[in-house]
Structures are given as structure tokens and as C-alpha cells.
Design an enzyme around this catalytic site. Structure first.
Site, short mmCIF file in Angstrom:
data_model
loop_
_atom_site.label_atom_id
_atom_site.label_comp_id
_atom_site.label_asym_id
_atom_site.label_seq_id
_atom_site.Cartn_x
_atom_site.Cartn_y
_atom_site.Cartn_z
N ALA A 116 44.59 61.44 84.32
CA ALA A 116 44.78 62.71 83.60
C ALA A 116 43.41 63.34 83.43
O ALA A 116 42.39 62.65 83.33
CB ALA A 116 45.45 62.49 82.25
N GLU A 117 43.37 64.66 83.38
CA GLU A 117 42.12 65.39 83.48
C GLU A 117 41.11 65.12 82.35
O GLU A 117 39.91 65.28 82.58
CB GLU A 117 42.36 66.89 83.60
CG GLU A 117 43.21 67.52 82.53
CD GLU A 117 44.68 67.57 82.91
OE1 GLU A 117 45.36 68.53 82.50
OE2 GLU A 117 45.17 66.64 83.60
N PRO A 118 41.51 64.70 81.14
CA PRO A 118 40.46 64.47 80.13
C PRO A 118 39.64 63.21 80.36
O PRO A 118 38.70 62.97 79.61
CB PRO A 118 41.25 64.39 78.82
CG PRO A 118 42.60 63.93 79.22
CD PRO A 118 42.86 64.60 80.54
#
Length: 641
Positions: free
Chosen positions: A322-324
Site C-alpha cells: 500500500a502506498e503509505p
């Protein structure tokens, strides 16, 4: 050492009217809610600070007043530059009405902008955002006419278009950690994410600003392990201890030890999803998961793909991200989105976007609100409703393969699922496949130019993006395209003879994806496509151990094209293939023999740079040992030669 532990009121007093403020957080994780509340309380009591400029990369809120919506009072904020707006509806509505000047930029661009501000650079130069609504030719990311400044410029370097996002000084960073010592050193051992805290602190410090960090406990100075410190005390001006209600791990979970990455959850505790419309779509998307590959799953409908991967025993064979900054494991959903359990690593958000922007994702599965005849997708703006792009633009522009997931229609859609079939009981009121999307968050024309494979998965049908538009490629059992698909679209898709979607998708039992994807018989690995006049050889995850394995591949190829009496072009998938050193010479001789007798032009691909080098050495005796990094590149090489 100066005392750095202060009250929330004193911390809020460090912010002056007109300051540019940045905040940490992703959805409900890592948000300094105590600091945001203190700023709002001070403004309500004193009218200060006023006319702030707010910069944030990821959306921070629960849609019900927490997070950045605490700053929505008129006069408090004058300008906002943000990535995702969907969870801060009050602030978003003010931007849409033009009461504040608002811009929507890609999340990864803002994340990288923090680093560039810290490094004293004039801004961020990138390809991300080209041919979307962020491109100055399509609006420059402005939310309304109140946003008059030119914050992004189109430029050309060595004949290639790029976007330049201007840097600006950051006067205040409102950040969050777990533990601070009396000297201001901050650790994040109980946080679900690291995010951009260090880059934001450096950006504020090097801009001459102040750094304020919210934590949930204080320890003696010098008692923290140096390797655990994420934000050094030399960068921190003030620390505030927040009460538990203003310091939840996420907006859905007060504290989950598995989100920290320090503990692993038992693998046998997965509860299968109920067989509903979300599961149907997630199941079809799961068929596209690249074994051994790295994948991003977006928020919303794609979240279910992680659960399907767990149900089908695939989590150990694909790396979900996931992008974070989470890598591996099983991403969480809802207001926990961004966190994950059983992760392999948790890294900084800006580093994750380095990997994404450089093409590191083998596949991304993202949500889809609107799609048009050109393959453009809108997830960011719907009339007066502002969702924002978040990381969608970074991810969709750069993943090697893209799967959009969503229902075919919206608003009241009701279906019946069972016995391997799908039935529409009540049709949705709103069309999602329309003539022209309201805003271009993903550019279909750019994807075609870059030759990126793009698929659109719904509960009843599947489309693929071709050079001449969207093509209907699959229909669910029980669905009549003339009744349930074509009349409900704003354009006529290309269509030949659509295949049937796999009936296992519509049965309430495991699909057996693991065995299907990992144990592929040789007969299914070698296929001659008469329509394309091309042989496809899939050696992905196959191990060539001895001379019998080499001979088996030779026989399979000869059986498929040996009787044609002519040469054919060949594409070979070597992704995660293992060839034992003892038979590498035999393999090279076998391939050389096939090239001499049966092959025309040959291209090969593997996503592994290590494997490409090893195969290059093994195949030196062949006429064309070039090995590409993707199937699209391998096919393009055939077209170009």
C-alpha cells in the site's frame, strides 16, 4: 537542553497567521488529532491563527469531523494543497465553493515535494500527472477558480515532457510519533506507519520553521535506542502528549499490535468474505495476480483482493503493498486502510513512491468510479463532490499492469449469485461507463502510448483497453450482453466473441487459485495463437532440474508448432524461472536448435534483473539472447523488428 514538552495550547500558539502548515497521516493512521484540535480550539477562542496554507499528501480524516476537517472554520485556512480529499468533506466543500483556494495534486508528488523542500530544491520534476487533470493543459490541479496561482508547470527535457511542481517554504510541521524523550527524540514503535515524518520535519527545519510532534508518552532524555528514533530531537521544537482518545492507532482501531509490524497474527484466523458483489469482483481481479510479483491494492473495491489472496493461499506467493509504505502481508481495509498485518517491511511513504514511480509495481488493482470510451478513468471529482486523486495517479501511470475494479452500474444495484451464475435483480440507477468522464484521473491515451495492459473488471463483464478503444472480453454466466451490458453504456464497446467469466467466481466455495497458478501443467504452458500467428511459452516459476525437463519442453514446443511447416514468432515468459546450473548448457543447446528449425523472431522477458543477466549468459549461443523486463516490452520488440 531547553524544555520541549509543552501543553497543546502552547504548541498551537507557535503557529502564526499566514503560516504554511504541513500535517502527517494517512486516512486514519498517524494523524496528530490532538494538535489539530488544539489549533481549532485556539482559533475559536482567539481568532488566531488565520489564513493558513495547508499542505498534506494523504487524506487525513474519518469523514465525520476528525482529522483535517477540524480546520474547516471560515478564516482559519485560506489555501490547501492536498492529495486525497474524500475523508475531509467539510474542507473539501469549501474548496469546491471557492471559499478557499484549493489544489489537488498526486499524493506521491507531495510526498516527494517534502524531500525537495528539505534539500533546498526549487521543486519536484516528474512525469506523474501528465495528461490528467493535474496537467496545466487540463486545469493544473485547481479545484475552483479561487486557485489562481500556477503551482505546476509543463516543461520539456531532452524532448520529453515533464511536470514541475513548485516548492514553497514550510513554516510549521504537525507530526506524530509514539514515544519522545525529554530532548525531543521521537520513536514510532506503536504507529502503523512511518509516513513522511522525517522529510516533513527536515523541510520545516530547513525552511526556518518549527516542528511540533504529538506522542502518547514521554521518557527520560537519552533513554531511547538511537536506531528506533525516526525524528531526531535536533529537528523537534515542541512535543505534546495526547490523551488516548486523540491518539488512536487508526480511526477504526485504538491499538492493534499486529499493525506495528513487531508481531505476526496467526495465519489460520482468516474469515472468508461473504459471497456478494464485492467478493465476485475481487475474485475476478485475483485471477490477474502475478505470482512472485509486487502489487498495489487501492482503497474501496480492490481491498477485497487481499482477502481473496488469503482465502486462496496466495499471500506467500505475491507481495501486496500500500502506498503509505507497507510491503508484504495483508493490507487492512476501511478506516484501517494503509495499515497491514504480517508485513515484511514498513518504509517511508516517499520511498514507496520512489519504487512506484520508477515502475516497480508488477500490477495495481484500483477503484473505478467512471470510465469512458477512450479508457479514461475518473475517481477524483463528481460535480460538487470532491474525492481527490490520492496516490491513484502515481500508481495508475506507472504500474506495469493495471486492473480497475468496480460495479458496472451504481446506486441501488442488487444481484443474485449462486450455482456458478449471476442474475441482476435490481439494476443500478447510474451508468459508470459513459461517453466522457468528468475529470481525467487516469489517461487511457497515455496508457496506449506506453503500451500498458489495462483491464476493467465488473461483476458482470470484463473490458480490456485496446489501441482502438475498450473491448468487451468476458461476460458472466447468466448475463445477456444485449440486455444487461450494452444498453447501459454511454458508448458502444468493441466486441467480438466475449469469453465466459470463470463460473468458480460465482460459487460459494474456494476456487483453487493456488494450485491453478503454481502447478501449471506443461501442456498449458505452451500455446500457439493462430489468430496472432505467434507461439507463447510460459515458463514462469518453472524449475528445469535435469535433462528430462529440458526434453519435455522441447517436445511440448514441437508438438505445438512442429507440424506447421514454417517458422513462427515466439514470446517466452521466464519470470521466476529456475534453470539448474548442471543443465544450463543443455538448455542453451535445446533453445538454439528450436531457433534454427522452428522459430522466426524470438523475444523473452522476466521482471527479475538478476534472472535476465543469468539467462543472458545461458542463452549466449542463441541468435537473440535479449531479455526484456515485461511482456509488453517483449511484444513491442517483435512489432518493431
Amino acid at each position: 537542553m531547553p524544555k520541549k514538552v509543552v501543553s497543546p495550547r502552547d504548541a498551537a500558539a507557535l503557529i502564526h497567521s499566514g503560516d504554511t502548515v504541513t500535517t502527517s497521516g494517512f486516512v486514519g493512521a498517524g494523524v496528530p488529532d490532538g494538535l489539530l484540535k488544539a489549533v481549532a480550539d485556539r482559533f475559536e477562542a482567539t481568532g488566531e491563527p488565520r489564513d493558513l496554507t495547508l499542505i498534506f499528501a494523504a487524506g487525513q480524516g474519518d469523514g465525520k469531523g476528525r482529522g483535517l476537517d477540524r480546520l474547516c472554520a471560515p478564516g482559519l485556512v485560506a489555501r490547501v494543497i492536498g492529495g486525497h480529499w474524500g475523508l475531509i468533506p467539510a474542507l473539501g466543500a469549501r474548496a469546491v465553493r471557492g471559499e478557499i483556494a484549493g489544489w489537488n495534486f498526486p499524493q506521491g508528488v507531495i510526498s516527494h515535494l517534502y524531500r525537495d523542500i528539505a534539500a533546498g530544491k526549487p521543486g519536484t520534476l516528474t512525469h506523474v500527472g501528465l495528461e490528467t487533470f493535474v496537467d496545466p493543459r487540463l486545469g493544473g490541479g485547481r479545484i475552483s477558480d479561487a486557485a489562481t496561482d500556477e503551482l505546476v508547470q509543463l516543461t520539456t527535457i531532452d524532448g520529453t515532457e515533464r511536470l514541475f511542481y513548485r516548492a514553497m517554504p514550510i513554516h510549521v510541521a504537525l507530526l506524530r510519533g509514539s514515544t519522545a524523550d525529554e530532548r525531543g527524540n521521537v520513536t514510532m514503535e506503536r504507529e502503523a506507519l512511518i509516513l513522511d515524518n522525517l522529510a516533513q520535519a527536515m523541510a520545516a527545519r530547513n525552511s526556518g520553521g518549527v516542528v511540533i510532534v504529538q506522542v502518547d508518552q514521554i521518557v527520560a532524555g537519552g533513554s531511547l535506542c538511537a536506531r528506533d528514533v525516526v525524528i531526531p530531537g535536533a529537528l523537534v521544537d515542541a512535543v505534546v502528549v495526547a490523551p488516548p482518545e486523540l491518539h488512536p492507532q487508526t480511526y477504526a482501531t485504538q491499538y492493534n499490535r499486529y499493525f506495528t509490524g513487531r508481531f505476526r497474527a496467526p495465519q489460520d484466523g482468516t474469515t472468508p468474505l461473504p459471497l456478494d458483489i464485492r467478493k465476485v469482483i475481487a475474485r475476478r481481479c485475483a485471477f490477474e495476480l502475478p505470482i512472485g510479483g509486487v502489487v498495489n491494492l487501492g482503497i474501496g473495491m480492490p481491498e477485497g483482493v487481499a482477502s481473496i489472496a488469503a482465502e486462496e493461499g496466495l499471500l506467500d506467493h505475491v507481495t501486496l503493498t500500500a502506498e503509505p509504505g507497507v510491503i508484504g502481508g495483508q493490507p487492512a481495509s476501511g478506516l484501517d486502510f494503509g495499515a497491514a498485518i504480517n508485513t515484511e517491511a514498513i518504509i517511508a511513504q516517499n520511498q514507496q513512491f520512489d519504487f512506484y514511480d520508477g515502475g516497480g509495481l508488477d500490477m495495481a488493482c484500483l477503484g473505478m468510479a467512471e470510465a469512458d470510451r477512450h479508457g479514461n478513468v475518473n475517481v477524483s471529482r463528481f460535480g460538487t463532490r470532491l474525492a481527490g486523486a490520492g496516490g491513484f495517479i502515481n500508481i495508475s501511470q506507472n504500474a506495469r499492469r493495471l486492473v480497475f475494479a468496480g460495479t458496472f452500474t451504481a446506486g441501488g444495484l442488487d444481484i443474485a449469485i449462486g450455482d456458478g451464475r449471476l442474475k441482476i435483480r435490481t439494476e443500478g440507477r447510474a451508468q459508470k461507463f459513459i461517453q466522457t468522464v468528468q475529470q481525467i484521473t487516469f489517461s487511457g491515451s497515455r496508457a496506449r502510448k506506453l503500451q500498458r495492459p489495462v483491464m476493467f473488471v465488473t461483476e458482470r463483464c470484463v473490458f480490456e483497453l485496446h489501441h482502438d478503444g475498450l473491448r468487451l472480453t468476458e461476460i458472466a454466466p447468466g448475463i445477456d450482453p444485449d440486455r444487461d451490458v450494452l444498453p447501459l453504456m454511454g458508448f458502444a464497446p468493441l466486441m467480438d466473441r466475449p469469453a465466459r467469466m470463470d463460473p468458480r467466481i460465482f460459487r460459494d466455495q474456494p476456487m483453487g487459485l493456488r494450485d491453478q497458478m503454481l502447478d501449471i501443467p506443461l501442456g498449458r504452458r505452451v500455446h500457439f495463437d493462430a489468430g496472432r500467428d505467434m507461439l507463447f511459452i510460459n515458463l514462469s516459476r518453472m524449475t528445469i532440474r535435469d535433462a528430462d525437463d529440458v526434453a519435455s519442453v522441447r517436445r511440448a514446443v514441437e508438438a505445438e508448432i512442429g507440424g506447421l511447416g514454417r517458422r513462427v514468432d515466439v514470446v517466452v515468459n521466464y519470470d521466476l524461472t529456475r534453470i539448474d546450473d548442471r543443465v544450463s548448457h543443455d538448455w542453451s543447446e535445446m533453445v538454439g536448435d528450436l531457433e534454427t528449425r522452428l522459430y522466426g523472431r524470438v523475444t523473452r522477458y522476466s521482471s527479475s534483473a538478476f534472472l535476465r543477466r543469468r539467462l543472458g549468459e545461458t542463452l549466449q549461443a542463441c541468435r537473440r539472447p535479449t531479455i526484456y523486463d515485461s511482456e509488453a516490452a517483449a511484444r513491442a520488440a517483435l512489432r518493431d523488428n
